[in-house]
Design a protein around this motif. Structure first.
Motif, short mmCIF file in Angstrom:
data_model
loop_
_atom_site.label_atom_id
_atom_site.label_comp_id
_atom_site.label_asym_id
_atom_site.label_seq_id
_atom_site.Cartn_x
_atom_site.Cartn_y
_atom_site.Cartn_z
N ALA A 274 0.82 -1.21 0.00
CA ALA A 274 0.00 0.00 0.00
C ALA A 274 0.86 1.26 0.00
CB ALA A 274 -0.93 -0.01 1.22
N ARG A 275 1.94 1.26 0.76
CA ARG A 275 2.82 2.43 0.79
C ARG A 275 3.41 2.70 -0.59
NH1 ARG A 275 6.42 2.35 6.33
NH2 ARG A 275 7.60 3.91 5.15
N MET A 276 3.80 1.65 -1.28
CA MET A 276 4.38 1.84 -2.60
C MET A 276 3.34 2.32 -3.61
SD MET A 276 7.19 -1.24 -2.99
CE MET A 276 6.09 -2.58 -2.54
N VAL A 277 2.16 1.72 -3.56
CA VAL A 277 1.10 2.13 -4.48
C VAL A 277 0.72 3.59 -4.25
CG1 VAL A 277 -1.33 1.79 -5.09
CG2 VAL A 277 0.18 -0.20 -4.83
N GLU A 278 0.53 3.97 -3.00
CA GLU A 278 0.11 5.33 -2.68
C GLU A 278 1.22 6.36 -2.96
OE1 GLU A 278 -2.94 6.49 -1.78
OE2 GLU A 278 -3.48 4.45 -2.34
N ALA A 279 2.47 5.91 -2.94
CA ALA A 279 3.57 6.83 -3.22
C ALA A 279 3.85 6.98 -4.70
CB ALA A 279 4.84 6.36 -2.50
N ALA A 315 -2.04 -8.88 -15.44
CA ALA A 315 -3.27 -8.16 -15.14
C ALA A 315 -3.00 -6.68 -14.92
CB ALA A 315 -3.95 -8.77 -13.91
N VAL A 316 -1.92 -6.36 -14.20
CA VAL A 316 -1.55 -4.97 -13.96
C VAL A 316 -1.24 -4.27 -15.27
CG1 VAL A 316 0.28 -3.50 -13.01
CG2 VAL A 316 -0.77 -5.25 -11.57
N GLU A 317 -0.53 -4.95 -16.16
CA GLU A 317 -0.21 -4.39 -17.47
C GLU A 317 -1.49 -4.13 -18.27
OE1 GLU A 317 2.47 -2.71 -19.71
OE2 GLU A 317 3.37 -4.18 -18.37
N PHE A 318 -2.47 -5.01 -18.07
CA PHE A 318 -3.70 -4.96 -18.86
C PHE A 318 -4.66 -3.89 -18.35
CE2 PHE A 318 -8.03 -6.80 -19.70
CZ PHE A 318 -8.03 -6.56 -21.07
N LEU A 321 -3.64 0.83 -12.74
CA LEU A 321 -4.14 1.22 -11.43
C LEU A 321 -5.36 2.13 -11.61
CD1 LEU A 321 -0.81 1.97 -9.52
CD2 LEU A 321 -2.25 -0.07 -9.34
N PRO A 322 -6.28 2.18 -10.63
CA PRO A 322 -6.14 1.62 -9.28
C PRO A 322 -6.56 0.15 -9.14
CG PRO A 322 -8.14 2.91 -9.41
CD PRO A 322 -7.46 3.07 -10.74
N GLU A 323 -7.31 -0.38 -10.14
CA GLU A 323 -7.83 -1.73 -9.99
C GLU A 323 -6.73 -2.77 -9.89
OE1 GLU A 323 -8.74 0.40 -12.24
OE2 GLU A 323 -10.92 0.73 -12.12
N GLY A 324 -5.59 -2.50 -10.53
CA GLY A 324 -4.51 -3.47 -10.53
C GLY A 324 -3.95 -3.77 -9.15
N ARG A 325 -4.21 -2.89 -8.19
CA ARG A 325 -3.73 -3.15 -6.84
C ARG A 325 -4.38 -4.40 -6.26
NH1 ARG A 325 -6.77 1.44 -3.09
NH2 ARG A 325 -8.89 0.91 -3.75
N LEU A 326 -5.59 -4.75 -6.72
CA LEU A 326 -6.25 -5.98 -6.25
C LEU A 326 -5.46 -7.20 -6.69
CD1 LEU A 326 -9.95 -5.07 -7.14
CD2 LEU A 326 -8.82 -4.88 -4.92
N ASN A 327 -5.00 -7.19 -7.94
CA ASN A 327 -4.22 -8.32 -8.45
C ASN A 327 -2.88 -8.44 -7.73
OD1 ASN A 327 -5.43 -6.75 -11.23
ND2 ASN A 327 -6.20 -8.78 -10.73
#
Length: 438
Positions: A274-279, A315-318, A321-327
């Motif tokens: 989460a810290r990396m995604v939010e940063a 999935a992240v490539e496809f 974000l933000p949905e890719g954080r679930l994968n």
């Protein structure tokens, strides 16, 4: 002939173009990064310096200059430029662009650059429609893709084109892009002042993507003339406090992330994710680290872990974000809770170390290729026993070079699924080395 009003409208539109578009290089010498493609004598240089048409595929991550290079080729060589987006175009659009290029070539002799962005999205029929133009060199075809063209492009088209691989820009390259945009008349023209800490933050947030860095800079410049870290945070909605201003925590957080998964603490691993995604960390960077972890720290203890990690990366490539954080989160939880084994990295590490030291040996004669003419006279393949002809698909014969016959690389643990592989490998190894029955 353009009227005065047409020229005024064009000038007004140019002022409204995104900063990344306005700052697009006009010559190869203005392009930052991709030094392996831009040196003297490289195919790209030859294309620019020659009048002969050529077909290219530019493969690389977003923001590395694929579209820029296509524009530069067209601009420097005075070719017409036609851009087709594979997202929205169909076969009819492709054929219309080719017909237009043929007419121009026949009437004036002027060549056309046909640029297809995200060409991997074209289906087979759409890619087939490009073949005549490429085959007959009616156009200089340039296709841009973020996906491996060996999987996404038809072989006839790929075999008729030159494949150039672009790399993510280095931090120094992105820094130079930003500094140029601040002072260049096409950019901010010195109207904004960029604090050194804010420049560092923009470089970190860019993740090697020049277009992203300019988009963030433009957003910050709309908020204030004095661009500080706080202005950047407000502009791109990313809190720099999650990483320190020098960027040291970039390395600390990814280290803690890996070690938390290794220690099977799913909650801690999710916290660092989460810290990396939010940063604003590049999600592809996170995904790559998870894929590496799946083999380095889990391996054969849970072979499905690598499948989950690769699926998350795709999935992240496809979807991004933000949905890719679930994968990413699903893969992190799987990796953290999986039984652990470092047997894979130890095995390949020791094997590579032996090879580096020169412990190689000769390939046993019975394993050598026997398909080419004359191989039989050399004894290649003679005496080879085909395992499928024997009970359990196993037959005792030497596979490793004689010098390495007793060398052991893969030493499985008793963790998770690897315990079963350990038992099977022990029995197979004993049988192959002459110490047991099949």
């Amino acid at each position: 002939m353009d009227s005065l009003f047409d020229s005024a409208a064009e000038e007004a539109h140019r002022g409204q173009e995104p900063l990344a578009v306005r700052m697009r290089p006009r010559t190869l010498d203005e392009v930052l990064g991709q030094r392996h493609l831009l040196g003297q004598g490289t195919p790209l240089r030859r294309l620019v310096e020659s009048e002969a048409p050529m077909s290219l595929f530019l493969w690389g991550p977003p923001g590395t200059g694929k579209t820029t290079l296509a524009y530069v080729v067209a601009g420097v060589t005075k070719r017409r430029f036609i851009e087709v987006s594979a997202v929205s175009a169909g076969v009819k659009d492709v054929r219309a662009a080719i017909d237009s290029a043929r007419r121009e070539l026949g009437m004036t002799g002027r060549q056309t650059v046909l640029f297809v962005d995200e060409v991997h999205r074209f289906n087979k029929a759409q890619q087939d429609a490009l073949l005549p133009a490429v085959e007959n060199r009616w156009v200089t075809f340039i296709g841009a893709t973020t996906e491996n063209p060996f999987f996404s492009v038809i072989s006839p088209l790929l075999s008729r084109s030159l494949l150039l691989t672009l790399e993510s820009l280095s931090d120094d390259d992105v820094r130079a892009v930003l500094e140029r945009a601040v002072g260049d008349p096409r950019g901010l023209d010195g109207r904004a002042r960029l604090a050194p800490e804010a420049l560092d933050q923009l470089v970190r947030l860019a993740g090697g993507d020049a277009r992203r860095s300019l988009t963030y800079l433009e957003a910050a410049a709309l908020l204030a003339d004095d661009i500080t870290v706080e202005v950047v945070e407000r502009a791109v909605d990313k809190a720099a406090v999650r990483y320190d201003r020098q960027g040291d925590q970039h390395y600390d957080v990814i280290s803690a992330f890996i070690k938390s998964m290794r220690g099977s603490d799913a909650d801690a691993a999710l916290h660092y994710l989460a810290r990396m995604v939010e940063a604003g960390e590049d999600p592809r960077f996170i995904a790559r680290r998870i894929v590496i972890f799946a083999s380095e720290d889990v391996g054969m203890a849970d072979p499905t872990c690598l499948q989950v990690a690769v699926a998350a990366a795709q999935a992240v490539e496809f979807i991004g974000l933000p949905e890719g954080r679930l994968n990413l989160a699903q893969a992190v939880i799987h990796c953290a809770l999986a039984p652990k084994s470092n047997a894979v990295i130890k095995a390949i590490g020791e094997a590579c170390a032996d090879v580096s030291r020169g412990s190689i040996g000769q390939v046993p004669v019975h394993l050598r290729d026997a398909h080419y003419p004359g191989a039989g006279k050399l004894g290649h393949g003679q005496g080879y026993k085909y395992p499928h002809d024997f009970e359990h698909g196993l037959v005792r014969q030497d596979y490793a070079p004689a010098e390495l016959r007793d060398r052991r690389y893969y030493e499985p643990t008793s963790h998770g699924a690897e315990a079963g592989f350990a038992d099977r490998w022990a029995r197979i190894r004993a049988f192959l080395r002459g110490g047991g029955q099949g």
